[in-house]
Design an enzyme around this catalytic site. Structure first.
Site, short mmCIF file in Angstrom:
data_model
loop_
_atom_site.label_atom_id
_atom_site.label_comp_id
_atom_site.label_asym_id
_atom_site.label_seq_id
_atom_site.Cartn_x
_atom_site.Cartn_y
_atom_site.Cartn_z
N CYS A 77 4.89 3.80 -3.83
CA CYS A 77 4.16 2.58 -4.09
C CYS A 77 2.69 2.94 -4.25
CB CYS A 77 4.25 1.61 -2.91
SG CYS A 77 5.92 1.09 -2.55
N TYR A 128 4.09 16.49 -8.12
CA TYR A 128 4.59 15.53 -9.11
C TYR A 128 4.03 14.12 -9.00
CZ TYR A 128 7.98 12.58 -11.59
OH TYR A 128 8.57 11.66 -12.41
N GLY A 139 4.79 2.95 -9.04
CA GLY A 139 5.77 1.90 -8.82
C GLY A 139 5.77 0.92 -9.96
N ASN A 175 2.16 1.59 1.47
CA ASN A 175 2.72 2.71 0.73
C ASN A 175 3.33 3.66 1.77
OD1 ASN A 175 1.28 5.58 -1.00
ND2 ASN A 175 3.38 4.87 -0.94
N GLY A 176 4.62 3.87 1.69
CA GLY A 176 5.28 4.74 2.65
C GLY A 176 6.61 4.15 3.06
#
Ligand code: SF4
Length: 479
Positions: free
Chosen positions: A12, A253, A38, A113-114
Site C-alpha cells: 500500500c 522491486y 496499490g 501500509n503493512g
C-alpha cells in the site's frame, strides 16, 4: 482468465499533509506518484478544523480523484490518503482506507501500509468483549484498540494500541488539528517526511514528495511517532529499541527507482545489485537484456560490470493494463506476448544474458525465455538480482503461499531446467547486502528483513502459528 500475477505485489502507499490550503489536491497527487504500491482502491480524508471529509473508491487514483468536484468537497488544511492493494481483508469499499472513527476526543482517520501478524488473534478477543467490526481489514484492529485505551491524549492512546499489535506498519493518522506519522519498531515498511513551505508531509516514498515539489527532510525512524500540530513538530520514541529491519525487497522491486529509501537512491542500489551479480555469476555472452521494466537497472549494472553490451531485447507493450482480460480462447495462448515481444534484430543468433529482479512462481520467466528463443537466441542465461525467493511475506506484501514459490520446491539446476535456460544464477544473500548497504549480513542480528529469502522472520507470525490467518468470513455483501 489470465494467470496469477507472477511477482511479489506491492502493499500500500500512504500520504499525509498538514497546514496546506490545497491539502486534498496535494494528497491526490502524492497518491498518484505512489500508484505502483496499490491499484485496487484509493481514499482521502481531509480536515478543515471542524469537520472531516472523506472520499474512498475502488480503482485507480486518476479515475477517482480526477475532478475538481471531488477534490473541492475535500475541504481543509490537512489530509491523509491511501492506495490499497489488499493484503488482508477483501476489496470491498468498507475496507478501503483511510478508516475513520468517532472517539470521545473527536474524529480520527488512519491509513496503514503493512500487515499486522496478530490482527486475527486480537480481533477475536475484541469481538468477545463487544467490539463491532465494520470491515475485514487488519487496520481496524488499531482503531478499536485506540477506542478502548484508558489514556486521554491521542498520542498516548495510539501508543497504547500499537503496544498490543505485532507486525509491520507505517501509519499516517489524522486527528483533530494533528497529523501523525508512525513506523513500527523494526521499520519494516518505509515512511519519509518532507516539507513544502510551512507544510509537513509524510509519504511512503520520496517520489510522492517530488510530485508536489516538496523537499525530503528525513525518514521517520523505526519506532518513531512524529506529531505535527499547529504548534510545531514533536518526535516520540516510546518503543523499546530493537535492531532495525527495513524490508530489503523495497530495494529489489517495490520502491520506485527514482525514490530515496533510507537515504539511498533505489535506482543506484539496483545497478549495484546488477554489478555484484555480474561479479558473482559471470558468463560469456553477446548481450545483456533486461526483463522489462523491473529488470532494467539490474541489467544495466550487470552490463557495465561485465562489459557486455546492454540491449533492449524485449519490448514491453505499455498499454496492456493489469485488468486486461483475454477475450477468447483463440488469443489466450498468446499469454506473455500480450505484454512483451522479443526484439529479433537484437536476439537472433546471440548468446543472451536475461536479467530479472526475482523469480516467484516461474511461470512468466518460462514464457519469456521461450519468447527469447523463438526470436532466435542461440543461448539464454538467466541472472536474478535477488536470492531465491523461498518464503512468503507476512508483513504487508501479497505473496503466493510457499508451495507455489518455485525456489521453495526446486534447486537452481532444477529451476533452470523448468524455465528452459542454459544457465541460471541468483545473487547471494551476502552479495545483496553488500550491494545495498556495503555490509555483510550479520547472521545473529540481520540488518534488514530478508525473510522471503532466508526464512528468518523478525516479527512473530502469531496468526499464522495459531492457524488464524484464514480469511475473515464476510457476512455482509455490497452489491
Ligand atoms: S519478507 Fe521479504 S518482502 Fe516481506 S518485508 Fe521481509 S524482505 Fe520485505
Amino acid at each position: 482468465m489470465s494467470e496469477p500475477f507472477d511477482k511479489f505485489r506491492e502493499e500500500c502507499g500512504v500520504f499525509g499533509i498538514f497546514s496546506h490550503p490545497d491539502a486534498a489536491a496535494h494528497t491526490a497527487l502524492g497518491l498518484h506518484a505512489l500508484q505502483h504500491r496499490g491499484q485496487e482502491a484509493a481514499g482521502i480524508v481531509s480536515f478543515d478544523g471542524a469537520q472531516f471529509y472523506s472520499h474512498r473508491a475502488l480503482g485507480l487514483v486518476g479515475d477517482n480523484f480526477n475532478s475538481a468536484g471531488i477534490i473541492g468537497k475535500l475541504n481543509g488544511y490537512a489530509a491523509i490518503g491511501h492506495n490499497r492493494y489488499s493484503t488482508s481483508g477483501d476489496t470491498l469499499l468498507r475496507n478501503v482506507q483511510p478508516l475513520f472513527g468517532d472517539f470521545s476526543f473527536g474524529g480520527l482517520a488512519i491509513a496503514h501500509n503493512g500487515n499486522l501478524t496478530n490482527a486475527m488473534t486480537l480481533r477475536k478477543q475484541l469481538i468477545d468483549i463487544g467490539c463491532l467490526f465494520q470491515s475485514t481489514s487488519d487496520t481496524e484492529t488499531i482503531v478499536h484498540l485506540i477506542a478502548l485505551s484508558k489514556h486521554s491524549s491521542v498520542e498516548d492512546r495510539l501508543f497504547d494500541a500499537l503496544s498490543r499489535v505485532e507486525g509491520a506498519y507505517s501509519l499516517v493518522v489524522l486527528a483533530n488539528d494533528m497529523l501523525i506519522g508512525v513506523r513500527d519498531p523494526l521499520g519494516v515498511r518505509p515512511l519519509v517526511m518532507g516539507k513544502l513551505g510551512d507544510s509537513i508531509i509524510f509519504a511512503s516514498e520520496t517520489c510522492a514528495l517530488d510530485i508536489v515539489g516538496a523537499q525530503y527532510v528525513r525518514d521517520v525512524e523505526p519506532g518513531e511517532i512524529v506529531i505535527v500540530t499547529s504548534a510545531g513538530i514533536r518526535s516520540l520514541k516510546p518503543f523499546a529499541k530493537v535492531q532495525r529491519r527495513f524490508c530489503i525487497f523495497e530495494y529489489v522491486y517495490f520502491s520506485r527507482p527514482d525514490s530515496m529509501s533510507e537515504g539511498k537512491n533505489v535506482y543506484e542500489v539496483r545497478q549495484r545489485i546488477g554489478a555484484q551479480l555480474a561479479r558473482e555469476a559471470p558468463i560469456d555472452a553477446d548481450v545483456v537484456v533486461p526483463v522489462p521494466d523491473s529488470g532494467v537497472p539490474g541489467a544495466l549494472g550487470y552490463a557495465k560490470e561485465s562489459r557486455i553490451p546492454f540491449e533492449l531485447g524485449i519490448i514491453r507493450n505499455h498499454y496492456v493494463g493489469r485488468t486486461f482480460i483475454e477475450p477468447s480462447d483463440q488469443v489466450r495462448h498468446l499469454g506473455v506476448k500480450l505484454k512483451h515481444n522479443g526484439n529479433r534484430a537484437i536476439l537472433e543468433n546471440k548468446r543472451v544474458i536475461l536479467v530479472d529482479d526475482s523469480i516467484v512462481r516461474g511461470t512468466t520467466s518460462k514464457k519469456i525465455v521461450s519468447m527469447v528463443r523463438d526470436a532466435g537466441a542461440r543461448e539464454v542465461h538467466m541472472r536474478i538480482a535477488s536470492p531465491p525467493t523461498t518464503n512468503s511475506c507476512f508483513y504487508g506484501v501479497d505473496t503466493p503461499t510457499r508451495d507455489q514459490l518455485l525456489a521453495a520446491k526446486y534447486n537452481v539446476i532444477q529451476m533452470a531446467d523448468l524455465i528452459g535456460v542454459d544457465s541460471l544464477a541468483f545473487i547471494s544473500l551476502n552479495g545483496m547486502y553488500r550491494a545495498v548497504a556495503s555490509i555483510n549480513r550479520n547472521n545473529t542480528a540481520p540488518q534488514f528483513c530478508d525473510a522471503c529469502f532466508s526464512g528468518d522472520y523478525p516479527i512473530p507470525l502469531t496468526d499464522f502459528e495459531n492457524d488464524a490467518t484464514k480469511k475473515q468470513k464476510d457476512l455482509f455483501a455490497e452489491v
